[in-house]
Design a protein around this motif. Structure first.
Motif, PDB file in Angstrom:
ATOM      1  N   TYR A  73      -1.249 -28.926  -5.631  1.00  0.00           N
ATOM      2  CA  TYR A  73      -1.778 -28.716  -6.977  1.00  0.00           C
ATOM      3  C   TYR A  73      -3.295 -28.540  -6.994  1.00  0.00           C
ATOM      4  CZ  TYR A  73       2.257 -29.435 -10.060  1.00  0.00           C
ATOM      5  OH  TYR A  73       3.417 -29.280 -10.763  1.00  0.00           O
ATOM      6  N   ARG A 109      -4.648 -25.202  -7.432  1.00  0.00           N
ATOM      7  CA  ARG A 109      -4.170 -24.712  -8.726  1.00  0.00           C
ATOM      8  C   ARG A 109      -4.943 -25.334  -9.885  1.00  0.00           C
ATOM      9  NH1 ARG A 109       1.154 -24.731  -5.716  1.00  0.00           N
ATOM     10  NH2 ARG A 109       1.522 -22.500  -5.414  1.00  0.00           N
ATOM     11  N   PRO A 113     -10.826 -26.044  -9.533  1.00  0.00           N
ATOM     12  CA  PRO A 113      -9.841 -26.097  -8.450  1.00  0.00           C
ATOM     13  C   PRO A 113     -10.488 -26.528  -7.135  1.00  0.00           C
ATOM     14  CG  PRO A 113      -9.668 -24.032  -9.674  1.00  0.00           C
ATOM     15  CD  PRO A 113     -10.941 -24.689 -10.124  1.00  0.00           C
ATOM     16  N   ASP A 172      -1.836 -18.443  -6.769  1.00  0.00           N
ATOM     17  CA  ASP A 172      -2.935 -19.377  -7.011  1.00  0.00           C
ATOM     18  C   ASP A 172      -3.244 -20.265  -5.800  1.00  0.00           C
ATOM     19  OD1 ASP A 172      -3.426 -18.355  -9.483  1.00  0.00           O
ATOM     20  OD2 ASP A 172      -2.577 -20.021 -10.623  1.00  0.00           O
ATOM     21  N   HIS A 173      -3.101 -19.704  -4.596  1.00  0.00           N
ATOM     22  CA  HIS A 173      -3.539 -20.428  -3.392  1.00  0.00           C
ATOM     23  C   HIS A 173      -5.056 -20.427  -3.280  1.00  0.00           C
ATOM     24  CE1 HIS A 173       0.517 -19.874  -1.043  1.00  0.00           C
ATOM     25  NE2 HIS A 173       0.675 -20.408  -2.239  1.00  0.00           N
ATOM     26  N   ALA A 220      -1.262 -22.689 -14.404  1.00  0.00           N
ATOM     27  CA  ALA A 220      -1.274 -22.225 -13.007  1.00  0.00           C
ATOM     28  C   ALA A 220       0.058 -21.599 -12.608  1.00  0.00           C
ATOM     29  CB  ALA A 220      -1.573 -23.405 -12.079  1.00  0.00           C
ATOM     30  N   ASP A 221      -0.021 -20.815 -11.547  1.00  0.00           N
ATOM     31  CA  ASP A 221       1.178 -20.365 -10.845  1.00  0.00           C
ATOM     32  C   ASP A 221       1.402 -21.382  -9.727  1.00  0.00           C
ATOM     33  OD1 ASP A 221       3.178 -19.199  -9.387  1.00  0.00           O
ATOM     34  OD2 ASP A 221       2.172 -17.274  -9.082  1.00  0.00           O
ATOM     35  N   ASP A 222       2.234 -22.370  -9.995  1.00  0.00           N
ATOM     36  CA  ASP A 222       2.409 -23.474  -9.036  1.00  0.00           C
ATOM     37  C   ASP A 222       3.747 -23.393  -8.308  1.00  0.00           C
ATOM     38  OD1 ASP A 222       3.873 -24.048 -11.342  1.00  0.00           O
ATOM     39  OD2 ASP A 222       3.689 -26.213 -11.084  1.00  0.00           O
ATOM     40  N   LYS A 272       6.075 -19.621 -14.417  1.00  0.00           N
ATOM     41  CA  LYS A 272       4.715 -19.253 -14.013  1.00  0.00           C
ATOM     42  C   LYS A 272       3.818 -19.316 -15.251  1.00  0.00           C
ATOM     43  CE  LYS A 272       2.300 -15.226 -12.035  1.00  0.00           C
ATOM     44  NZ  LYS A 272       2.525 -13.846 -11.529  1.00  0.00           N
ATOM     45  N   TYR A 273       2.722 -20.069 -15.172  1.00  0.00           N
ATOM     46  CA  TYR A 273       1.820 -20.249 -16.313  1.00  0.00           C
ATOM     47  C   TYR A 273       2.587 -20.740 -17.542  1.00  0.00           C
ATOM     48  CZ  TYR A 273      -1.144 -17.389 -13.297  1.00  0.00           C
ATOM     49  OH  TYR A 273      -1.835 -16.880 -12.219  1.00  0.00           O
TER      50      TYR A 273
END
Length: 346
Positions: free
Chosen positions: A150, A153, A166, A225-226, A281-283, A313-314
């Motif tokens: 996380y 993210r 982040p 989102d890396h 975020a795109d987690d 996503k989001y």
């Protein structure tokens, strides 16, 4: 007379099972996080049984077994399956152990390596003979805290709160990740495997609550989102060094075309806010795995993601955006994870 007939039928069933096992050269392993025994999703428990039968799994490894209100989840699911005409074997798990296993074949020696009070997560070891092959299964649900993926993210992996900025420095991510008990649990499992007779085949499967170094690569550093991070996640690195093979990545080595996300899964029967822990975020990540190691020939014939094609996503439903192959739910999907169905040949 009725009792005699029942005993005869039971004996015949046992003989058929024994003969079937002796000739068995293929094994379908289903790994599934059942999200509090399916209680979060309407009709979720029944859906778990429906999915097991629909996917015709030989071995099922569960994460998030709870034994709520003194109930015995393993016995409940065995009864539900039997009422649908499917016979499985399973041993009741301790109320402090949040993992379980059922099998179409008799379960031999079984013991817990860890329970919830250990802080390591749940680990259940089971021995099963299939055909002429001896298998050792480890069903896992590892420590969910210090969820370090996380950080890049923009969320804290302990409090789940949004960060001011982040954190994408690999050293900081690795340091935060090692505050969990996941790497310790994997090291202990590897030691346990190494202490066993190596003519057996070993399968480790479950919800690891940690991504893979095979997914957070140079090729994906600017995706999902890396934020540029290429991370050597401990659990996957340790298992790879110990000779274990990631069944999904063995079949689908490209993490860009086949990300294989297992969490979070979209679920049409659950409000989206229950599925989105990092809403800005795109987690999405692959945190559920089936690993294997065997000196005897053991081949992955197929690996399929089981569940809805959509992800989250989001904090919104994300339609299919990969080349991953799916086995769709029969009806209700009982969880916020996707499952894995791996077919082994031996």
């Amino acid at each position: 007379m009725k009792l005699g007939k029942f005993i005869l039928l039971l004996l015949l069933f046992s003989i058929v099972q024994m003969l079937s096992a002796k000739g068995k050269t293929e094994l379908k392993v289903l790994q599934i996080n059942i999200w509090q025994e399916g209680t979060v999703v309407p009709n979720g428990f029944a859906a778990i049984a429906d999915e097991i039968i629909d996917k015709d799994a030989d071995i099922v490894l569960f994460s998030e077994v709870r034994n709520y209100k003194g109930t015995d989840y393993i016995q409940r699911i065995l009864t539900a399956l039997k009422s649908r005409g499917a016979s499985y074997f399973g041993k009741s798990s301790d109320e402090k152990l949040d993992v379980g296993l059922i099998s179409k074949f008799q379960v031999g020696e079984q013991r817990a390596l860890y329970d919830l009070e250990s802080g390591m997560g749940g680990v259940l070891k089971s021995k099963i003979k299939v055909g002429k092959r001896n298998f050792v299964f480890y069903s896992l649900h590892l420590d969910y805290t210090n969820y370090a993926c996380y950080l890049p993210r923009g969320y804290d992996g302990v409090t789940w709160k949004k960060l001011e900025n982040p954190i994408n420095a690999v050293s900081a991510i690795v340091e935060a990740n090692r505050k969990s008990k996941r790497d310790e649990a994997i090291r202990d499992i590897i030691r346990d495997v190494d202490g066993e007779e190596q003519s057996q085949s070993f399968i480790i499967a479950g919800d690891f609550n940690e991504p893979s170094h095979l997914d957070w690569t140079v090729a994906t550093k600017d995706l999902f989102d890396h934020r540029g991070a290429v991370v050597p996640w401990d659990c996957s690195v340790l298992l790879e060094k110990a000779g274990f093979i990631d069944s999904f990545r063995m079949m689908y080595p490209d993490p860009v075309s086949h990300p294989g996300f297992t969490y979070p899964a979209f679920n049409k029967d659950v409000p989206i806010d229950k599925l989105a822990w990092a809403p800005t975020a795109d987690d999405r990540d692959r945190i559920d795995y089936v690993y294997y190691r065997s000196k005897q020939p053991l081949k992955v014939k197929a690996t399929k993601i089981v569940g809805p094609v959509e992800t989250v996503k989001y904090a919104k439903k994300q339609d299919r955006d990969s080349k991953d192959e799916f086995l769709l739910p029969k009806g209700v999907w009982p969880t916020d994870h996707k499952a894995l169905l791996v077919t082994f040949g031996f």
